[in-house]
Design a protein around this motif. Structure first.
Motif, PDB file in Angstrom:
ATOM      1  N   LEU A   1       0.805  -1.224   0.000  1.00 43.20           N
ATOM      2  CA  LEU A   1       0.000   0.000   0.000  1.00 43.20           C
ATOM      3  C   LEU A   1       0.837   1.273   0.000  1.00 43.20           C
TER       4      LEU A   1
ATOM      5  N   ARG B   1      -3.794  -3.412  -6.480  1.00 43.32           N
ATOM      6  CA  ARG B   1      -3.434  -3.757  -5.099  1.00 43.32           C
ATOM      7  C   ARG B   1      -4.650  -4.214  -4.290  1.00 43.32           C
TER       8      ARG B   1
ATOM      9  N   PHE C   1      -5.275  -4.666  -0.298  1.00 41.08           N
ATOM     10  CA  PHE C   1      -6.284  -3.784   0.280  1.00 41.08           C
ATOM     11  C   PHE C   1      -7.282  -4.611   1.090  1.00 41.08           C
TER      12      PHE C   1
ATOM     13  N   LEU D   1       2.203   3.811   6.536  1.00 39.52           N
ATOM     14  CA  LEU D   1       1.761   4.251   5.213  1.00 39.52           C
ATOM     15  C   LEU D   1       2.240   5.668   4.940  1.00 39.52           C
TER      16      LEU D   1
ATOM     17  N   ALA E   1      -4.091   6.430   1.073  1.00 39.98           N
ATOM     18  CA  ALA E   1      -4.190   4.999   1.342  1.00 39.98           C
ATOM     19  C   ALA E   1      -4.809   4.758   2.715  1.00 39.98           C
TER      20      ALA E   1
END
Length: 538
Positions: free
Chosen positions: A292, A301, A305, A323, A328
């Motif tokens: 991510l 992705r 996810f 992150l 995200a």
């Protein structure tokens, strides 16, 4: 035939019916449960079928009684409203009475119940009244081992294996049988895949077949040149035990991106079902952060996810700190709260229009009223955060009379300027089929210029029925050796391999190492398997 000198048919006839263990823990709250979805599948196939007599309850009951099925109007009403769980034997009866391909409804309803059922499964004996003989059992085995079995025969064979505690086959026979099923699963499409998957899931739960099935799965997915991973690796979701979890975690650390994504999808399911132990969480957290943090499009992705959404809250707190982008973080937070990839308000009008148009384009014997279940299934197939929910929602639509019209609407949605919606529409088409619109799939693939979306289109091209035009095959073969993006090269070779294009032979001798190895794998295993639509005979 057997290691004890006893015929397999005789040994089986003396066996006791076996009820295999079923994990009934719900993945997530379904809102509308499994029984209601199965009921919708049965009722829509009856009401929207081509026979106006069967669309009327009285005519349907009369045909049932002619076949020796003694039920009254109240029982059918309870089946078709979801007030009473429908056994597989009844689903098989609907197939026969409505003239549908054998296993077309049974496989979808069994998958729903296995994946999401939260209560006891309806008591089963056999899907059919026919008596098993040594000859018929051995005939099924021989056909399967030769590669002459369609999905319906695989289902029937797995059902017979499932009914008894002990089945005596030599080790090499189990190896050949399970290896053949897994190999076919890797290249089967549509109903051919669904029926074989249900057969494989049933065999995985038999104590005699489980070990050779696991060996076959492992051998297939860890082969260094394997081009199709997820359809086979998904079988590990059926097993809650440690060895299956260990294999998933090992593949999650693979250098192969396709393997990592497929393993992330299976890991998300296993986390949701409680199959993985807490000591697996650090590896899962690390995999999510690594995926991510990259700026790739969301659709590339989705498996990670999904995994992020199903991590326990303490793990998610660990991940969120690593992150790099607030985007995200915000998307996962939103999805953990709503279970949807996109906020409902942004897509409600699109889904409503898709459902209404598909319903209007589907012939019916009755007056049209809005079908809220169709809208729900479309929304889940396109936008639910959990891959199994997306997958099974699409399979229910695929087994309904709405499938051709939904395919038309999804083809239209593939041109949407929003990349995520376009990619999701292509993926739904992989599940529901093209409804005879293969020419439109080819034209849309030719015109698609967005690289990430084009990969999805190429996969659909490979799964399409019919031959690939020579001009397109030549262009794709040229592109396979010049493309710089591995994902698009992989999808191009998938299209050529699944279509059985003659260009694969030349590519298998090309100087480009990746192209040569991939084409050689396809030359050995392709093309795609499409079951003939053999109608279930009353």
């Amino acid at each position: 035939m057997t290691s004890t000198g006893e015929s397999s048919g005789a040994a089986r006839r003396r066996g006791r019916p076996q009820k295999l263990p079923v994990d009934n823990t719900p993945v997530t709250e379904l809102g509308v449960g499994v029984d209601q979805r199965v009921a919708w599948l049965l009722s829509t196939n009856r009401l929207l079928g081509p026979d106006p007599d069967l669309a009327r309850r009285e005519g349907f009951l009369r045909v049932l009684k002619e076949q020796g099925v003694q039920v009254d109007n109240t029982r059918v009403s309870r089946w078709e409203s979801g007030l009473q769980a429908v056994p597989g034997r009844v689903v098989a009866t609907y197939e026969r009475v409505l003239g549908l391909p054998e296993g077309s409804l049974v496989s979808v309803s069994a998958g729903l119940r296995r994946s999401f059922g939260s209560g006891p499964a309806p008591r089963e004996t056999s899907l059919r009244d026919e008596d098993l003989t040594t000859g018929s059992f051995e005939g099924m085995l021989d056909a399967a081992e030769r590669g002459d079995a369609g999905g319906a025969l695989w289902l029937r064979l797995a059902e017979q294996l499932h009914r008894f505690d002990r089945v005596f086959l030599r080790k090499e026979e189990w190896t050949k049988l399970c290896g053949r099923l897994v190999e076919e699963l890797g290249v089967a499409v549509g109903p051919a895949y669904v029926r074989r998957y249900e057969a494989a899931a049933t065999m995985l739960r038999h104590r005699a077949a489980q070990r050779p099935m696991l060996r076959a799965i492992g051998s297939f997915v860890v082969h260094p040149d394997t081009q199709v991973v997820a359809p086979v690796l998904n079988l590990l979701t059926e097993l809650p035990d440690a060895p299956a979890g260990d294999l998933v975690l090992r593949l999650l650390g693979s250098d192969d991106g396709n393997l990592r994504r497929a393993a992330a999808s299976v890991a998300a399911y296993k986390i949701a079902r409680g199959h993985l132990l807490p000591d697996a969480l650090p590896q899962l957290e690390s995999a999510v952060v690594g995926a991510l943090r990259r700026p790739d499009p969301l659709d590339g992705r989705l498996d990670f996810f999904d995994l992020a959404v199903h991590l326990p809250q303490p793990s998610w707190e660990q991940v969120s700190g690593g992150l790099r982008t607030r985007r995200a973080f915000g998307m996962v937070t939103q999805a953990r709260a709503t279970a949807e990839l996109v906020p409902h308000a942004q897509t409600v009008a699109i889904v409503a229009e898709l459902a209404a148009t598909a319903q209007a384009q589907t012939p019916t014997q009755h007056s049209r009223e809005p079908d809220p279940m169709l809208r729900r299934l479309l929304r889940e197939a396109l936008l639910h955060v959990h891959k199994p929910r997306r997958h099974h929602a699409a399979l229910v639509i695929a087994a309904s009379p709405y499938a051709p019209a939904v395919a038309e609407q999804c083809l239209r949605l593939t041109g949407h300027p929003n990349d995520l919606l376009s990619a999701r529409a292509w993926t739904v088409l992989m599940r529901i089929g093209h409804g005879g619109r293969e020419d439109k799939v080819i034209r849309r693939t030719r015109s698609e210029e967005r690289p990430t979306i084009r990969s999805r289109a190429l996969v659909n091209l490979g799964m399409a029925r019919g031959d690939l035009p020579d001009e397109d095959a030549t262009l794709l073969a040229d592109a396979a050796v010049t493309q710089q993006r591995p994902a698009e090269r992989h999808a191009t070779l998938f299209a050529l391999g699944m279509q059985g294009a003659t260009e694969i032979k030349a590519l298998a001798e090309h100087d480009h190492d990746d192209v040569r190895r991939a084409a050689s794998w396809w030359r050995e295993r392709g093309p795609a398997i499409h079951d003939a639509d053999v109608v279930s005979v009353p």
